[in-house]
Design an enzyme around this catalytic site. Sequence first.
Site, PDB file in Angstrom:
ATOM      1  N   TRP A 228      -4.435   4.907  -4.520  1.00 40.43           N
ATOM      2  CA  TRP A 228      -3.719   6.027  -3.926  1.00 40.43           C
ATOM      3  C   TRP A 228      -2.832   6.770  -4.916  1.00 40.43           C
ATOM      4  CZ3 TRP A 228      -5.528   7.491   0.503  1.00 40.43           C
ATOM      5  CH2 TRP A 228      -5.957   6.572   1.455  1.00 40.43           C
TER       6      TRP A 228
ATOM      7  N   THR B 237       0.854  -1.174   0.000  1.00 41.94           N
ATOM      8  CA  THR B 237       0.000   0.000   0.000  1.00 41.94           C
ATOM      9  C   THR B 237       0.895   1.231   0.000  1.00 41.94           C
ATOM     10  OG1 THR B 237      -1.862   1.066   1.108  1.00 41.94           O
ATOM     11  CG2 THR B 237      -0.229   0.052   2.533  1.00 41.94           C
TER      12      THR B 237
ATOM     13  N   LYS C  43      -6.961   9.705  -2.671  1.00 36.73           N
ATOM     14  CA  LYS C  43      -7.523   8.421  -3.073  1.00 36.73           C
ATOM     15  C   LYS C  43      -8.508   8.615  -4.214  1.00 36.73           C
ATOM     16  CE  LYS C  43      -8.184   4.005  -1.230  1.00 36.73           C
ATOM     17  NZ  LYS C  43      -8.897   3.173  -0.275  1.00 36.73           N
TER      18      LYS C  43
ATOM     19  N   GLU D 296      -3.993  -2.683   5.572  1.00 40.61           N
ATOM     20  CA  GLU D 296      -3.401  -3.103   6.845  1.00 40.61           C
ATOM     21  C   GLU D 296      -4.386  -3.850   7.735  1.00 40.61           C
ATOM     22  OE1 GLU D 296      -3.031  -0.255   5.326  1.00 40.61           O
ATOM     23  OE2 GLU D 296      -1.170   0.767   5.807  1.00 40.61           O
TER      24      GLU D 296
HETATM   25  P1  ADP Z   1      -9.164  -0.118   0.875  1.00 41.52           P
HETATM   26  O1  ADP Z   1      -9.232   0.697  -0.386  1.00 41.52           O
HETATM   27  O2  ADP Z   1      -9.365  -1.559   0.631  1.00 41.52           O
HETATM   28  O3  ADP Z   1     -10.038   0.427   1.955  1.00 41.52           O
HETATM   29  P2  ADP Z   1      -6.502   1.044   1.296  1.00 41.52           P
HETATM   30  O4  ADP Z   1      -5.446   0.575   2.207  1.00 41.52           O
HETATM   31  O5  ADP Z   1      -6.164   1.287  -0.115  1.00 41.52           O
HETATM   32  O6  ADP Z   1      -7.653  -0.038   1.434  1.00 41.52           O
HETATM   33  O7  ADP Z   1      -7.137   2.389   1.843  1.00 41.52           O
HETATM   34  C1  ADP Z   1      -7.528   2.543   3.180  1.00 41.52           C
HETATM   35  C2  ADP Z   1      -7.992   3.955   3.407  1.00 41.52           C
HETATM   36  O8  ADP Z   1      -9.086   4.261   2.532  1.00 41.52           O
HETATM   37  C3  ADP Z   1      -8.522   4.244   4.783  1.00 41.52           C
HETATM   38  O9  ADP Z   1      -7.493   4.494   5.716  1.00 41.52           O
HETATM   39  C4  ADP Z   1      -9.380   5.475   4.516  1.00 41.52           C
HETATM   40  O10 ADP Z   1      -8.586   6.643   4.422  1.00 41.52           O
HETATM   41  C5  ADP Z   1      -9.963   5.173   3.159  1.00 41.52           C
HETATM   42  N1  ADP Z   1     -11.277   4.510   3.320  1.00 41.52           N
HETATM   43  C6  ADP Z   1     -11.568   3.203   3.246  1.00 41.52           C
HETATM   44  N2  ADP Z   1     -12.877   2.984   3.427  1.00 41.52           N
HETATM   45  C7  ADP Z   1     -13.447   4.191   3.642  1.00 41.52           C
HETATM   46  C8  ADP Z   1     -14.784   4.632   3.915  1.00 41.52           C
HETATM   47  N3  ADP Z   1     -15.809   3.804   3.983  1.00 41.52           N
HETATM   48  N4  ADP Z   1     -14.961   5.968   4.093  1.00 41.52           N
HETATM   49  C9  ADP Z   1     -13.936   6.840   4.027  1.00 41.52           C
HETATM   50  N5  ADP Z   1     -12.667   6.483   3.767  1.00 41.52           N
HETATM   51  C10 ADP Z   1     -12.422   5.175   3.577  1.00 41.52           C
END
Ligand code: ADP
Length: 538
Positions: free
Chosen positions: A441, A181, A436, A327
């Site tokens: 990312w 990530t 994002k 994570e």
């Molecule tokens: P994923 O995309 O599978 O959630 P990532 O590690 O790429 O995993 O991203 C994690 C991050 O994405 C979180 O720390 C948060 O900032 C954002 N995120 C994930 N789910 C949400 C949600 N439901 N609402 C807002 N932000 C979110």
Amino acid sequence: MKSTMMRTPLNLSHFLERAGRLFGGQEIVSRMPDKSLHRYTYADFYRRARLLAEALTRAGLQPGDRVATLMWNHYAHFETYFGVIAAGGVLHTLNLRLSPQDIAYIANHAGDRFLIVDDVLLPLLEQFRDEVDFERVIVVPLNGKPVADGMDDYEAFLGTATGDFDYPEMDENDPCAMCYTSGTTGRPKGVVYSHRSQVLHSLVQAMPDAIGISGHDVLLPVVPMFHANAWGVPYTAAMLGVKMVFPGPHLHPDDLLPLLESEKVTLSCGVPTIWLPMAQMIAANPGKWKLQKGLRLTVGGAAVPESMIRAYAQLDIEVLQGWGMTETSPLATLSRITAQQRHLDADARFKVQAMQGYPLPLVDVRGIGDEGEVPWDGKSVGEIQVHGPWITGNYHGVPVSEESFSADGWLRTGDVASIDELGFMKISDRTKDLIKSGGEWISSVDLENAIMGHPSVQEAAVIAVPHPKWSERPLAVIVLKAGQKVGEDEIREYLGKHFVKWMVPDAYAFVESIPRTSTGKFLKTALREQFREWKWDD
Ligand code: ADP
């Protein structure tokens, strides 16, 4: 009392065995690059995943060795999810949206020994193959063409196995998979999952009060299998014998809607970017697609707008928001209405569903503010920290740092939120300086460094700005050197040489100066506030 229950290790290979023995007749459907549908059953999947495990073992795979994949969502990727780990290997899913340089860095950092790659992704592999010393490259012939010299054909590779395979001994804490990530600063960071973490994650994820996945479901994972294990659903699906419908590389609503209809999908999952345009398409074409009654969408990876939850409710489709990170395996909290909220009226329920939700069993959350843990009052905000059996305790090959973990070992998420009396989190900000976009990312710091490398630029700050389709997009705020005249097209072209296309900002603001903190850093909170209402072109 020492004598209690059997010490059976929690092991994902048990899910494979179970899938083969109990659910052999269930179907697995995959959309191929040419849009045709490939169909087979769990019996085929079971047989082939075990052949892969045996073939890898015969090829010299040792327990703990990393096997990388560069693949879309389809049956063969599903086979690697179980074949690699059944051999004692670690499945390392490479994110095909990253730049070739980043993919090469990640594969080298992980020490990947073998690579399994879709033939349609060979042009991407060619861009970094010389930089990584894969011992073997195994090509999945999705388009049926012969595989070039120097690489193995996946089907022929499976053919090197005899069907005589025994699972190696495994400890439940042994690694089974890994994903990288983005780091806020520095290079991407690797998260390593264990059998124990993924078995527990699957069991809890399937609960009716969590996602509620049943063997009666038909599941279409839009979330890529190269991103956080497709949110763990392939493991859960095999555990329950869920009919799977894999979309391959075709993720546009025009392709997804007919598939949802024809395969009678009951559950799908993906980021808001996938579902936002789809709601509009369904509403604009009433009756065109006959979707299953009771269809549910699990949505996460970015905040789910309340308007989207309402739009789908109008269409009789339930949206369930989840929150988590690579994570955290990734599901940590989920916004399902609880019994204690049953008295709420429809408006209040939509508000709850638009929150990030309350923690799953075995996961603990807390918010840490300037004065320590913040009260669960729905107002006080702090950085969310999480703890539990499927939350990573470190990053691969990186010393545990204060930046990532609290002194008492909780994961610092970089998300800022309030938590209400019932434990529902509402994210309001992010401390991590990342953008994002469409679920993936973009590093602000990398973009800033690149823009500041342009001879006419004095300084530049890149921030995330809300976007109706992509959730967020980068906006570059630029101060030019005195007397210089450069337009956004030139900067865009310049960045195009260093970044994959979707990472290059579409929005630029040329300013006199960038606000700074007392320590001289860019004051990004002020910039985000200033540009929050950015008007995007249609
Ligand atoms: P994923 O995309 O599978 O959630 P990532 O590690 O790429 O995993 O991203 C994690 C991050 O994405 C979180 O720390 C948060 O900032 C954002 N995120 C994930 N789910 C949400 C949600 N439901 N609402 C807002 N932000 C979110």
